[in-house]
Design a protein around this motif. Structure first.
Motif, short mmCIF file in Angstrom:
data_model
loop_
_atom_site.label_atom_id
_atom_site.label_comp_id
_atom_site.label_asym_id
_atom_site.label_seq_id
_atom_site.Cartn_x
_atom_site.Cartn_y
_atom_site.Cartn_z
N ALA A 60 0.19 -0.76 8.23
CA ALA A 60 -0.03 -1.20 6.84
C ALA A 60 1.09 -2.07 6.31
O ALA A 60 0.91 -2.77 5.31
CB ALA A 60 -0.20 0.02 5.94
N ASP A 84 0.84 -1.19 0.00
CA ASP A 84 0.00 0.00 0.00
C ASP A 84 0.88 1.25 0.00
O ASP A 84 1.18 1.81 1.05
CB ASP A 84 -0.92 -0.02 1.23
N GLN A 104 -3.40 3.97 6.29
CA GLN A 104 -3.87 2.94 7.20
C GLN A 104 -2.82 2.67 8.28
O GLN A 104 -1.63 2.76 8.02
CB GLN A 104 -4.14 1.64 6.43
N SER A 106 1.42 5.09 4.26
CA SER A 106 0.03 4.66 4.07
C SER A 106 -0.87 5.44 5.01
O SER A 106 -0.45 5.87 6.10
CB SER A 106 -0.10 3.16 4.34
#
Length: 882
Positions: free
Chosen positions: A597, A493, A594, A592
């Protein structure tokens, strides 16, 4: 180091008794064949021994003898003989570097050897295949064959073949750079060979150990090992390996800087192997010779032998040392300041290095080694299972016996008790055996898991290899960053991705192309001193920064939460330094939105990609610097060429100044005479003496003709000067070669006299009559003649200043026609050209004149004008002092 030949390539173990009983030379084998008429298996053996003797010196006859052996073996229904003969054909093809044909014959030989149950022959075949794969650069396949050979040699108890396979697998690990794996195999090979007094194996083991010491830099120990092997080869009169040892010893001396000894040994080796043009020893020896010349300061010879070695290696399909050969060519080119050539071969060397000894091959060899260990474990498991089955059968029989005894005789109760007790003990032994089996199963499972992990790693390496080739294929920074981003984004990602490059002049890390959600952000830069930037911290500390939750972990690195200069705030990130050759070029980052990640797998892949990115950026920077250097060199060369042209013009002008003085003197003198004659003529006319006036008028006309003649001569000289000074148009004009040469000879002489009034020389001309006009570019050919004649004047003047007794300086200019071509020869009896300079005199910028007195371009330009501009030849013949 060249590897020592397998025993099959020299003498099969099955033939050793015959070889020890007599001298293994072709004549004695021929006599043996003539004395024994029996068409039996012994004759097949003798034929193949004769084929081996002729393999290098008479390959055609060797092939014919092998065909006879095959035909006889087929008539005798002797599959072992057919298999061994086909293996001989494969070895003959291998000797000629025809690897594909060699492997094809080895494949056919395997069928017959397996049919005959010839385990010893199969073991030899595996080693021969390994040798072919090794020379063809297929190291993983070579290792696979050698591991099979070791296992088979152990199974059949063939110590000699075990020695050969062990020392050769050590050599293979040396090539792969894994010295810690090479040493155990080599030392065990030497130990086993000494234990059975196997002289061939002892010598070969010493050779392999010498390689390990040499590659690790312990040259005295390497030299001692090679010399120990050579001593045994000399005792055995083993010609091929004697001269292979000389070649290896030469390589060690070259690395030690002892070039005279290195040269002595390599010449011995080349003198022997030059008789076998298809031998891979020739390009090896030429490579060592190229190193000797290059590192001892004779770069032009180094370049010559390096290119010869490379061409021969490519012709033979021998890839093993392409990296080293191209590297020494690049080194020679650097010494010769041939920058384009140096860069070309340096890139080739780097590419060969990646293809031959990269991480991919290391992973393959590790997987093969693991497979070998797994096979051993599985064999142990099978053995344990067999033992358990035998034990269970024995227990069953004992129980039957016990019941029979109980039913028959009560008196044997005591004996039965003993048997029951024995049975219980055996049950306990079975339980222990079961536990051992479970432990073995567990270990086998671990090995299987390791194998799966290696296979997964191998898959990752293949992927990384492909990514690396894409990244390093470009020399544009923008293209490199884009390629890295595309590949990183496919693996993880990479919502935010960027590469920062350090610039020393501004002391900043510049991010020329950062991507967020697939969109390129504007370029920005971070100051290296900015302590609140991850990029600066990663660069200065040269440490990785990995965070799964930025809001919770940032304070481990920074005092306050950083604000992005471009884009949004990420939640997890990785920063890695870009390092190559102990130098940090910048940083790479993946971020990322997130949390958490990135896994360890992502970090591992990014680390490897960072290595490729650093290499690519370093190559791009080197390429840019090289281009700048080349441009500077081109500008300097253009200035020097112009300087040489101006120097040539100066020589011409000096000659013209003297040459033009003569017609000007004539014009002035006749003008003065005509003035006096005109006065006399007017006086005679005034006196009415017209006859005398007419006589004076006739004299005036004659003088005017002479004035016109010398005026035109002066005009021609001026035009020649202007023509010479103009930039050449390249237009060719027909010219009388003799007149042309005579004119420039006088101009060069007067130019020399203008510089030195004391200069004098005997000048001889020998112009052939009836030469046809020749088309030439007058300005260019004029420069050539002026340059060559002036050089001749300098040479005789230099010798004259040495004041040799009875010396009379002289030059000769001659023209002639031979084989439909017009020739000009310029000779002098000056100082001559030393032998070691003859190959250099036409090289650009090479000069023997003191600093500031010559550019080193005169002969180089002359050579180009004659050969490239006029399709001719410029040759030199000289003897120092004459």
């Amino acid at each position: 180091m060249r590897k020592w030949l397998f025993p099959y390539l020299l003498a099969w173990p099955m033939f050793m008794p015959a070889l020890q009983a007599q001298t293994p030379v072709a004549d004695s084998l021929l006599r043996l064949l003539q004395s024994r008429a029996q068409q039996d298996t012994s004759r097949v053996t003798t034929l193949l021994m004769l084929a081996r003797e002729w393999r290098r010196t008479k390959p055609a006859q060797s092939d014919s003898v092998i065909n006879v052996a095959i035909s006889l073996s087929e008539r005798l229904q002797y599959p072992k003989g057919v298999g061994r003969a086909l293996m001989s054909k494969g070895t003959l093809a291998y000797t000629q570097s025809d690897f594909d044909r060699a492997l094809a014959y080895y494949g056919k030989a395997r069928t017959f050897l397996q049919k005959a149950g010839d385990q010893q022959g199969i073991c030899l075949l595996l080693q021969n295949e390994a040798s072919v794969y090794m020379d063809d650069g297929k190291h993983a396949l070579s290792l696979d064959r050698l591991l099979q050979a070791i296992k088979l040699a152990q199974d059949i108890g063939d110590i000699e073949q075990l020695v050969e396979a062990e020392r050769y697998i050590g050599y293979l690990y040396n090539v792969l750079g894994e010295y810690d794996k090479a040493i155990p195999y080599q030392t065990d090979a030497l130990k086993q060979a000494k234990r059975i007094n196997y002289a061939f194996g002892i010598s070969g083991a010493y050779n392999a150990i010498g390689k390990t010491y040499k590659t690790s830099g312990n040259y005295p120990a390497a030299l001692e090992a090679y010399q120990n092997g050579l001593k045994i080869d000399l005792e055995r009169s083993d010609s091929s390996n004697i001269f292979i040892s000389h070649s290896n010893i030469s390589d060690v001396y070259e690395r030690m800087g002892n070039y005279p000894e290195a040269l002595r040994h390599i010449r011995m080796s080349m003198g022997y192997f030059s008789r076998f043009p298809r031998s891979t020893m020739l390009p090896w020896d030429e490579w060592v010779l190229a190193k000797i010349h290059t590192h001892s300061g004779n770069a032009d010879s180094g370049m010559y032998y390096g290119k010869l070695s490379l061409q021969r290696s490519l012709d033979l399909g021998w890839r093993l040392y392409l990296r080293e050969i191209t590297q020494v060519i690049a080194e020679a080119a650097v010494q010769l300041r041939q920058w384009d050539t140096a860069y070309k071969y340096q890139v080739l060397s780097s590419n060969y290095k990646d293809s031959l000894t990269g991480e991919e091959i290391a992973r393959k060899t590790a997987m093969l080694q693991a497979t070998f260990e797994l096979d051993k474990k599985q064999a142990e498991i099978a053995l344990l299972k067999k033992d358990k089955q035998l034990q269970q059968e024995e227990n069953r029989r004992e129980r039957v016996l016990v019941f029979a005894l109980l039913g028959g005789l009560a008196s044997v109760v005591v004996f039965a008790v003993v048997l029951v007790r024995s049975n219980r003990q055996k049950q306990l032994a079975n339980l222990l055996l079961q536990r051992q089996k479970e432990e073995t199963d567990r270990k086998a499972l671990e090995v299987q898991q390791q194998k799966e992990q290696l296979e997964q790693a191998y898959g990752n390496v293949e992927l990384l290899g492909e990514i690396g080739r894409k990244i390093t294929s470009s020399l544009s920074v923008e293209k490199i960053i884009s390629t890295v981003y595309d590949n990183v984004n496919s693996l993880m990602d990479a919502a935010v991705f960027g590469i920062g490059i350090y610039h020393a002049d501004s002391n900043t890390i510049e991010f020329p192309a950062t991507y967020e959600k697939g969109v390129a952000l504007p370029a920005y830069a971070n100051a290296v001193q900015d302590e609140n930037r991850f990029a600066s911290l990663c660069f200065t500390s040269e440490q990785e920064i990995v965070m799964g939750d930025l809001s919770q972990e940032y304070n481990r690195y920074l005092q306050q939460m950083p604000v992005p200069k471009q884009g949004e705030q990420p939640n997890s990130l990785i920063y890695l330094p870009l390092r190559v050759k102990e130098q940090t070029l910048g940083v790479i980052t993946v971020q990322s939105f997130q949390k958490n990640a990135f896994t360890d797998y992502h970090l591992y892949m990014l680390r490897n990609i960072a290595i490729y990115a650093a290499i690519a950026l370093e190559n791009a920077e080197s390429y840019d610097q090289l281009n700048q250097t080349v441009e500077r060199l081109k500008a300097t060369q253009a200035q020097l060429v112009q300087s040489e042209k101006m120097a040539s013009l100066g020589e011409l002008t000096a000659g013209i100044a003297h040459e033009i003085q003569n017609p000007l003197n004539f014009v002035n003198n006749f003008a003065d005479v005509n003035r006096e004659l005109l006065s006399e003529m007017l006086e005679e006319i005034g006196n009415g003496n017209y006859e005398e006036a007419s006589t004076i008028a006739t004299s005036l006309l004659e003088n005017e003709q002479k004035i016109i003649y010398h005026g035109k001569r002066a005009d021609g000289i001026v035009k020649s000067m202007l023509q010479h000074s103009r930039t050449s148009t390249g237009e060719k004009e027909a010219a009388d070669l003799n007149v042309f040469c005579d004119e420039y000879l006088r101009l060069a002489y007067h130019g020399m006299r203008a510089k030195d009034k004391t200069f004098n020389a005997t000048i001889q001309t020998s112009f052939a009559e009836g030469l046809p006009p020749v088309k030439m570019v007058p300005q260019d050919m004029g420069r050539v003649l002026l340059n060559l004649i002036t050089n001749a004047f300098h040479a005789i003047d230099a010798r004259k200043k040495q004041q040799p007794a009875g010396y009379q300086p002289a030059i000769q200019l001659a023209t002639r026609q031979e084989n439909g071509k017009l020739c000009i020869s310029i000779s002098d009896n000056g100082t001559g050209i030393p032998e070691h300079l003859k190959q250099k005199i036409f090289q650009p910028f090479f000069t023997t004149k003191p600093s500031g007195e010559g550019t080193g371009l005169g002969l180089s330009l002359s050579y180009d004008i004659v050969t490239k501009g006029h399709g001719g030849q410029l040759k030199m013949d000289s003897k120092e002092g004459e």
